[in-house]
Design an enzyme around this catalytic site. Sequence first.
Site, PDB file in Angstrom:
ATOM      1  N   ARG A  99       0.414  -1.122  -0.155  1.00  0.00           N
ATOM      2  CA  ARG A  99       0.286  -0.276  -0.062  1.00  0.00           C
ATOM      3  C   ARG A  99       1.036   1.268  -0.098  1.00  0.00           C
ATOM      4  NH1 ARG A  99      -3.760  -2.598  -1.391  1.00  0.00           N
ATOM      5  NH2 ARG A  99      -5.422  -2.675  -0.643  1.00  0.00           N
ATOM      6  N   GLU A 154      -3.829   7.037  -4.804  1.00  0.00           N
ATOM      7  CA  GLU A 154      -4.520   6.681  -5.483  1.00  0.00           C
ATOM      8  C   GLU A 154      -5.499   7.599  -6.763  1.00  0.00           C
ATOM      9  OE1 GLU A 154      -4.054   2.850  -5.297  1.00  0.00           O
ATOM     10  OE2 GLU A 154      -2.083   2.307  -5.263  1.00  0.00           O
ATOM     11  N   HIS A 194      -0.891  -0.094 -10.109  1.00  0.00           N
ATOM     12  CA  HIS A 194      -1.742  -0.833  -9.476  1.00  0.00           C
ATOM     13  C   HIS A 194      -2.086  -2.124  -9.699  1.00  0.00           C
ATOM     14  CE1 HIS A 194      -4.101  -1.196  -5.209  1.00  0.00           C
ATOM     15  NE2 HIS A 194      -3.598  -1.963  -5.197  1.00  0.00           N
TER      16      HIS A 194
HETATM   17  O1  A2R Z   1       3.501  -8.441  11.606  1.00  0.00           O
HETATM   18  P1  A2R Z   1       2.921  -9.800  12.010  1.00  0.00           P
HETATM   19  O2  A2R Z   1       3.388 -10.499  12.434  1.00  0.00           O
HETATM   20  O3  A2R Z   1       1.880  -9.419  11.934  1.00  0.00           O
HETATM   21  O4  A2R Z   1       3.018 -10.315   9.711  1.00  0.00           O
HETATM   22  C1  A2R Z   1       2.590  -9.469   8.938  1.00  0.00           C
HETATM   23  C2  A2R Z   1       3.474  -8.334   8.381  1.00  0.00           C
HETATM   24  N1  A2R Z   1       2.667  -7.084   9.218  1.00  0.00           N
HETATM   25  C3  A2R Z   1       4.087  -5.956   9.976  1.00  0.00           C
HETATM   26  N2  A2R Z   1       5.172  -6.054   9.261  1.00  0.00           N
HETATM   27  C4  A2R Z   1       5.218  -5.294  10.736  1.00  0.00           C
HETATM   28  N3  A2R Z   1       4.694  -3.733  11.218  1.00  0.00           N
HETATM   29  C5  A2R Z   1       3.873  -3.519  11.259  1.00  0.00           C
HETATM   30  N4  A2R Z   1       3.049  -3.305  11.568  1.00  0.00           N
HETATM   31  C6  A2R Z   1       3.060  -5.148   9.843  1.00  0.00           C
HETATM   32  N5  A2R Z   1       1.421  -5.426  10.421  1.00  0.00           N
HETATM   33  C7  A2R Z   1       1.412  -6.713   9.172  1.00  0.00           C
HETATM   34  O5  A2R Z   1       2.210  -8.147   7.095  1.00  0.00           O
HETATM   35  C8  A2R Z   1       2.177 -10.025   7.794  1.00  0.00           C
HETATM   36  O6  A2R Z   1       3.782 -10.525   7.372  1.00  0.00           O
HETATM   37  C9  A2R Z   1       2.172  -9.262   6.830  1.00  0.00           C
HETATM   38  C10 A2R Z   1       1.249  -9.549   6.589  1.00  0.00           C
HETATM   39  O7  A2R Z   1       0.446 -10.712   5.876  1.00  0.00           O
HETATM   40  P2  A2R Z   1      -0.617 -11.670   5.468  1.00  0.00           P
HETATM   41  O8  A2R Z   1      -1.871 -10.920   6.062  1.00  0.00           O
HETATM   42  O9  A2R Z   1      -0.706 -12.411   5.363  1.00  0.00           O
HETATM   43  O10 A2R Z   1      -1.317 -10.762   3.766  1.00  0.00           O
HETATM   44  P3  A2R Z   1      -0.739 -10.583   2.813  1.00  0.00           P
HETATM   45  O11 A2R Z   1      -2.214 -12.128   2.122  1.00  0.00           O
HETATM   46  O12 A2R Z   1       0.424 -10.975   2.370  1.00  0.00           O
HETATM   47  O13 A2R Z   1      -1.385  -9.075   1.976  1.00  0.00           O
HETATM   48  C11 A2R Z   1      -0.463  -8.033   2.628  1.00  0.00           C
HETATM   49  C12 A2R Z   1      -1.001  -6.870   1.957  1.00  0.00           C
HETATM   50  C13 A2R Z   1      -2.713  -6.979   1.779  1.00  0.00           C
HETATM   51  O14 A2R Z   1      -3.506  -6.504   3.342  1.00  0.00           O
HETATM   52  C14 A2R Z   1      -3.115  -5.497   1.243  1.00  0.00           C
HETATM   53  O15 A2R Z   1      -3.021  -3.730   1.059  1.00  0.00           O
HETATM   54  C15 A2R Z   1      -1.818  -5.676  -0.028  1.00  0.00           C
HETATM   55  O16 A2R Z   1      -0.715  -6.347   0.401  1.00  0.00           O
HETATM   56  O17 A2R Z   1      -2.405  -6.098  -1.305  1.00  0.00           O
END
Ligand code: A2R
Length: 320
Positions: free
Chosen positions: A233, A262, A280
């Site tokens: 994002r 965007e 995007h």
């Molecule tokens: O922090 P963790 O252990 O929950 O790991 C998640 C990480 N993440 C962060 N890392 C560092 N600081 C943060 N504040 C933080 N918030 C989240 O991002 C995890 O490794 C990753 C998100 O993975 P998923 O929930 O499996 O999402 P996915 O399907 O990989 O999609 C990621 C994003 C979507 O939310 C859309 O915004 C975009 O890709 O298309």
Amino acid sequence: MSRIAILVPGKIHDRVPARLQEHFELVPAGRDANGRLAIDAETAKRIRGVAVSGTVNAADIDGLPAVEVISSFGVGYDGVDVKHAASKNVVVTNTPDVLNDEVADTALALLLNTAREFPRAENWLRDGNWKPGVNYPLSRFSLKGRHVGMFGLGRIGQEIAARLEPFKVKISYHTRSRNPDVAYDYYPSLKELAAAVDTLIAIVPKTPQTHKVVDADILSALGSDGIFINVGRGWSVDEDALIAALKNGVIGAAGLDVFYDEPNVPAGLLDLPNAVLLPHLASGSVPTRNAMADLVVDNLISWFQQGKPLTPVPETPVKA
Ligand code: A2R
């Protein structure tokens, strides 16, 4: 099920309304000048589900007293007020996993395009510059031997990392919590990761905690040979700091599929020769977008037929 009314606010992939019509009463709606849903009160009372690509805010939810489920198109669901939905026991679903491969493929293409300048080289050829004895300059960077830092290693991040392995680059990562199932080096802070690597790939969601976290400090830690790639994002990046860093040689190059506001891409980025910019489109192929559209519809069917969503978001009150 044919009398269950499903609201479709704004634009969404054509396949969603086409398939919804087979199962539900479809209620398309625009928004008025004040941003409120343009449906009459009687119709609003009958809405039990929403299929959306974009925004469903707290006021929308409050205006739909019978709504049970909001099915959101895309893996990022930051346009939906999930907290407010949960407080009203409204289930929210998204479309994870079906786009992992496409987004990961795009991330690798963007990385190679950024490191090796392929889009610029093609434009150079098309502009008639390739003449006997005149060749496109060697690219300053190569992917070979790089150390890639994954900022985010979830469903998509892990697919990106899996694709990076055959390129024989070293891979490290930063997330809030270490993943015991992966062997890559873990860095407890983004700053430490950025300082350790020369290539940073952001694939984190839009949350209050990720707002503009890739800032001047992080870019400076990444360094002058650094390449920054963002397929998550635009929200996560301080774009002014990124433009300055690219201009002043604080980092070497950037490849971006996502932007802060965007579809408005800052002129400062458009002017930069060392930025590769995509509109995007990481998940934007016909097969992948069809699969995402199907999951939007299938979540609604599953909810109204089985009482269970297929892919509820973690914050939702009902688990799959
Ligand atoms: O922090 P963790 O252990 O929950 O790991 C998640 C990480 N993440 C962060 N890392 C560092 N600081 C943060 N504040 C933080 N918030 C989240 O991002 C995890 O490794 C990753 C998100 O993975 P998923 O929930 O499996 O999402 P996915 O399907 O990989 O999609 C990621 C994003 C979507 O939310 C859309 O915004 C975009 O890709 O298309």
